[in-house]
Scaffold this motif. Structure first.
Motif, PDB file in Angstrom:
ATOM      1  N   ALA A 107      44.486  57.321  39.492  1.00 52.32           N
ATOM      2  CA  ALA A 107      45.553  56.443  39.004  1.00 52.32           C
ATOM      3  C   ALA A 107      45.981  55.468  40.105  1.00 52.32           C
ATOM      4  O   ALA A 107      46.195  54.275  39.835  1.00 52.32           O
ATOM      5  N   LYS A 108      46.090  55.961  41.331  1.00 55.24           N
ATOM      6  CA  LYS A 108      46.429  55.070  42.453  1.00 55.24           C
ATOM      7  C   LYS A 108      45.337  54.028  42.663  1.00 55.24           C
ATOM      8  O   LYS A 108      45.620  52.843  42.869  1.00 55.24           O
ATOM      9  N   ALA A 109      44.091  54.478  42.596  1.00 56.50           N
ATOM     10  CA  ALA A 109      42.962  53.553  42.787  1.00 56.50           C
ATOM     11  C   ALA A 109      42.935  52.494  41.686  1.00 56.50           C
ATOM     12  O   ALA A 109      42.671  51.310  41.953  1.00 56.50           O
ATOM     13  N   ARG A 110      43.205  52.912  40.446  1.00 53.63           N
ATOM     14  CA  ARG A 110      43.261  51.942  39.333  1.00 53.63           C
ATOM     15  C   ARG A 110      44.327  50.888  39.591  1.00 53.63           C
ATOM     16  O   ARG A 110      44.119  49.694  39.356  1.00 53.63           O
ATOM     17  N   TYR A 111      45.480  51.326  40.092  1.00 50.75           N
ATOM     18  CA  TYR A 111      46.564  50.387  40.380  1.00 50.75           C
ATOM     19  C   TYR A 111      46.112  49.354  41.410  1.00 50.75           C
ATOM     20  O   TYR A 111      46.289  48.154  41.220  1.00 50.75           O
ATOM     21  N   VAL A 112      45.511  49.825  42.493  1.00 48.92           N
ATOM     22  CA  VAL A 112      45.064  48.916  43.559  1.00 48.92           C
ATOM     23  C   VAL A 112      43.952  47.992  43.052  1.00 48.92           C
ATOM     24  O   VAL A 112      43.941  46.795  43.347  1.00 48.92           O
ATOM     25  N   LEU A 113      43.034  48.547  42.263  1.00 50.24           N
ATOM     26  CA  LEU A 113      41.957  47.718  41.714  1.00 50.24           C
ATOM     27  C   LEU A 113      42.497  46.640  40.777  1.00 50.24           C
ATOM     28  O   LEU A 113      42.008  45.509  40.764  1.00 50.24           O
ATOM     29  N   ASN A 114      43.511  46.985  39.990  1.00 52.69           N
ATOM     30  CA  ASN A 114      44.117  45.980  39.112  1.00 52.69           C
ATOM     31  C   ASN A 114      44.817  44.889  39.907  1.00 52.69           C
ATOM     32  O   ASN A 114      44.778  43.707  39.533  1.00 52.69           O
ATOM     33  N   LEU A 115      45.469  45.248  41.020  1.00 46.97           N
ATOM     34  CA  LEU A 115      46.056  44.232  41.898  1.00 46.97           C
ATOM     35  C   LEU A 115      44.976  43.308  42.442  1.00 46.97           C
ATOM     36  O   LEU A 115      45.128  42.086  42.480  1.00 46.97           O
ATOM     37  N   TYR A 116      43.876  43.913  42.882  1.00 48.48           N
ATOM     38  CA  TYR A 116      42.757  43.131  43.413  1.00 48.48           C
ATOM     39  C   TYR A 116      42.195  42.205  42.340  1.00 48.48           C
ATOM     40  O   TYR A 116      41.975  41.018  42.578  1.00 48.48           O
ATOM     41  N   ALA A 117      41.973  42.753  41.151  1.00 44.91           N
ATOM     42  CA  ALA A 117      41.408  41.953  40.064  1.00 44.91           C
ATOM     43  C   ALA A 117      42.316  40.781  39.703  1.00 44.91           C
ATOM     44  O   ALA A 117      41.840  39.694  39.379  1.00 44.91           O
ATOM     45  N   ALA A 118      43.629  40.990  39.773  1.00 42.31           N
ATOM     46  CA  ALA A 118      44.572  39.921  39.447  1.00 42.31           C
ATOM     47  C   ALA A 118      44.486  38.772  40.449  1.00 42.31           C
ATOM     48  O   ALA A 118      44.825  37.633  40.122  1.00 42.31           O
ATOM     49  N   SER A 119      44.021  39.067  41.660  1.00 41.27           N
ATOM     50  CA  SER A 119      43.933  38.020  42.681  1.00 41.27           C
ATOM     51  C   SER A 119      42.606  37.263  42.642  1.00 41.27           C
ATOM     52  O   SER A 119      42.443  36.255  43.333  1.00 41.27           O
ATOM     53  N   LEU A 120      41.662  37.737  41.839  1.00 35.25           N
ATOM     54  CA  LEU A 120      40.348  37.102  41.759  1.00 35.25           C
ATOM     55  C   LEU A 120      40.416  35.797  40.969  1.00 35.25           C
ATOM     56  O   LEU A 120      41.193  35.677  40.027  1.00 35.25           O
ATOM     57  N   ALA A 121      39.574  34.879  41.358  1.00 39.29           N
ATOM     58  CA  ALA A 121      39.464  33.629  40.600  1.00 39.29           C
ATOM     59  C   ALA A 121      38.884  33.923  39.218  1.00 39.29           C
ATOM     60  O   ALA A 121      38.102  34.869  39.050  1.00 39.29           O
ATOM     61  N   ASP A 122      39.257  33.134  38.240  1.00 37.86           N
ATOM     62  CA  ASP A 122      38.742  33.318  36.885  1.00 37.86           C
ATOM     63  C   ASP A 122      37.221  33.249  36.836  1.00 37.86           C
ATOM     64  O   ASP A 122      36.590  33.878  35.998  1.00 37.86           O
ATOM     65  N   THR A 123      36.639  32.492  37.740  1.00 37.02           N
ATOM     66  CA  THR A 123      35.192  32.316  37.758  1.00 37.02           C
ATOM     67  C   THR A 123      34.458  33.463  38.441  1.00 37.02           C
ATOM     68  O   THR A 123      33.239  33.536  38.374  1.00 37.02           O
ATOM     69  N   ASP A 124      35.181  34.371  39.085  1.00 32.15           N
ATOM     70  CA  ASP A 124      34.562  35.485  39.805  1.00 32.15           C
ATOM     71  C   ASP A 124      34.292  36.639  38.839  1.00 32.15           C
ATOM     72  O   ASP A 124      34.828  37.728  38.966  1.00 32.15           O
ATOM     73  N   THR A 125      33.409  36.393  37.882  1.00 33.04           N
ATOM     74  CA  THR A 125      33.146  37.383  36.850  1.00 33.04           C
ATOM     75  C   THR A 125      32.411  38.602  37.401  1.00 33.04           C
ATOM     76  O   THR A 125      32.580  39.706  36.878  1.00 33.04           O
ATOM     77  N   HIS A 126      31.600  38.411  38.442  1.00 26.80           N
ATOM     78  CA  HIS A 126      30.866  39.543  39.021  1.00 26.80           C
ATOM     79  C   HIS A 126      31.831  40.609  39.537  1.00 26.80           C
ATOM     80  O   HIS A 126      31.686  41.789  39.208  1.00 26.80           O
ATOM     81  N   HIS A 127      32.822  40.208  40.328  1.00 28.13           N
ATOM     82  CA  HIS A 127      33.777  41.174  40.860  1.00 28.13           C
ATOM     83  C   HIS A 127      34.695  41.724  39.771  1.00 28.13           C
ATOM     84  O   HIS A 127      35.079  42.894  39.803  1.00 28.13           O
ATOM     85  N   ARG A 128      35.044  40.888  38.802  1.00 33.47           N
ATOM     86  CA  ARG A 128      35.850  41.376  37.676  1.00 33.47           C
ATOM     87  C   ARG A 128      35.094  42.456  36.897  1.00 33.47           C
ATOM     88  O   ARG A 128      35.665  43.471  36.511  1.00 33.47           O
ATOM     89  N   ASP A 129      33.801  42.221  36.672  1.00 34.50           N
ATOM     90  CA  ASP A 129      32.980  43.208  35.970  1.00 34.50           C
ATOM     91  C   ASP A 129      32.867  44.493  36.786  1.00 34.50           C
ATOM     92  O   ASP A 129      32.886  45.597  36.224  1.00 34.50           O
ATOM     93  N   LEU A 130      32.746  44.373  38.089  1.00 35.35           N
ATOM     94  CA  LEU A 130      32.655  45.539  38.963  1.00 35.35           C
ATOM     95  C   LEU A 130      33.941  46.370  38.895  1.00 35.35           C
ATOM     96  O   LEU A 130      33.889  47.598  38.758  1.00 35.35           O
ATOM     97  N   VAL A 131      35.076  45.708  38.962  1.00 37.96           N
ATOM     98  CA  VAL A 131      36.363  46.406  38.855  1.00 37.96           C
ATOM     99  C   VAL A 131      36.466  47.095  37.496  1.00 37.96           C
ATOM    100  O   VAL A 131      36.862  48.271  37.416  1.00 37.96           O
ATOM    101  N   ALA A 132      36.112  46.399  36.447  1.00 35.39           N
ATOM    102  CA  ALA A 132      36.179  46.989  35.100  1.00 35.39           C
ATOM    103  C   ALA A 132      35.273  48.207  34.990  1.00 35.39           C
ATOM    104  O   ALA A 132      35.647  49.219  34.373  1.00 35.39           O
ATOM    105  N   ALA A 133      34.080  48.149  35.596  1.00 33.80           N
ATOM    106  CA  ALA A 133      33.150  49.276  35.550  1.00 33.80           C
ATOM    107  C   ALA A 133      33.720  50.489  36.284  1.00 33.80           C
ATOM    108  O   ALA A 133      33.610  51.626  35.806  1.00 33.80           O
ATOM    109  N   VAL A 134      34.325  50.269  37.441  1.00 32.57           N
ATOM    110  CA  VAL A 134      34.896  51.380  38.205  1.00 32.57           C
ATOM    111  C   VAL A 134      36.071  51.994  37.444  1.00 32.57           C
ATOM    112  O   VAL A 134      36.193  53.224  37.366  1.00 32.57           O
TER     113      VAL A 134
END
Length: 98
Positions: free
Chosen positions: A60-87
């Protein structure tokens, strides 16, 4: 002199009324955003102060941090967004949530 308040909105033109309404809504949003930031700060202090007691809490803590990270990603950074979603999906699957 009267104690009855004057409704100034009735004396404004339509454009001025809309501008006033927009300012009021923005002020309300800013107030809510400030409250949310304060609550987020409290949550993060608690996350730092209290160690996870189980793998579920650690996830749950890791999900929170990953969601913070994902929110800071550029809209065009689909690779990292997909990686966060997979984790996050892995966490859900392994914890029996999904």
């Amino acid at each position: 002199m009267s104690d009855t308040p004057v409704d100034l909105d009735k004396h404004r033109g339509m454009a001025a009324q809309k501008a006033t309404d927009i300012r009021r809504v923005l002020a309300e949003i800013e107030t809510h955003a400030k409250i949310l930031r304060e609550q987020q700060g409290i949550l993060e202090i608690e996350l730092l102060a209290v160690p996870a007691a189980s793998w579920h809490e650690a996830a749950a803590k890791a999900r929170y941090v990953l969601n913070l990270y994902a929110a800071s990603l550029a809209d065009t950074d689909t690779h990292h967004r997909d990686l966060v979603a997979a984790v996050i999906a892995d966490f859900a699957r392994l914890s029996g949530e999904g």
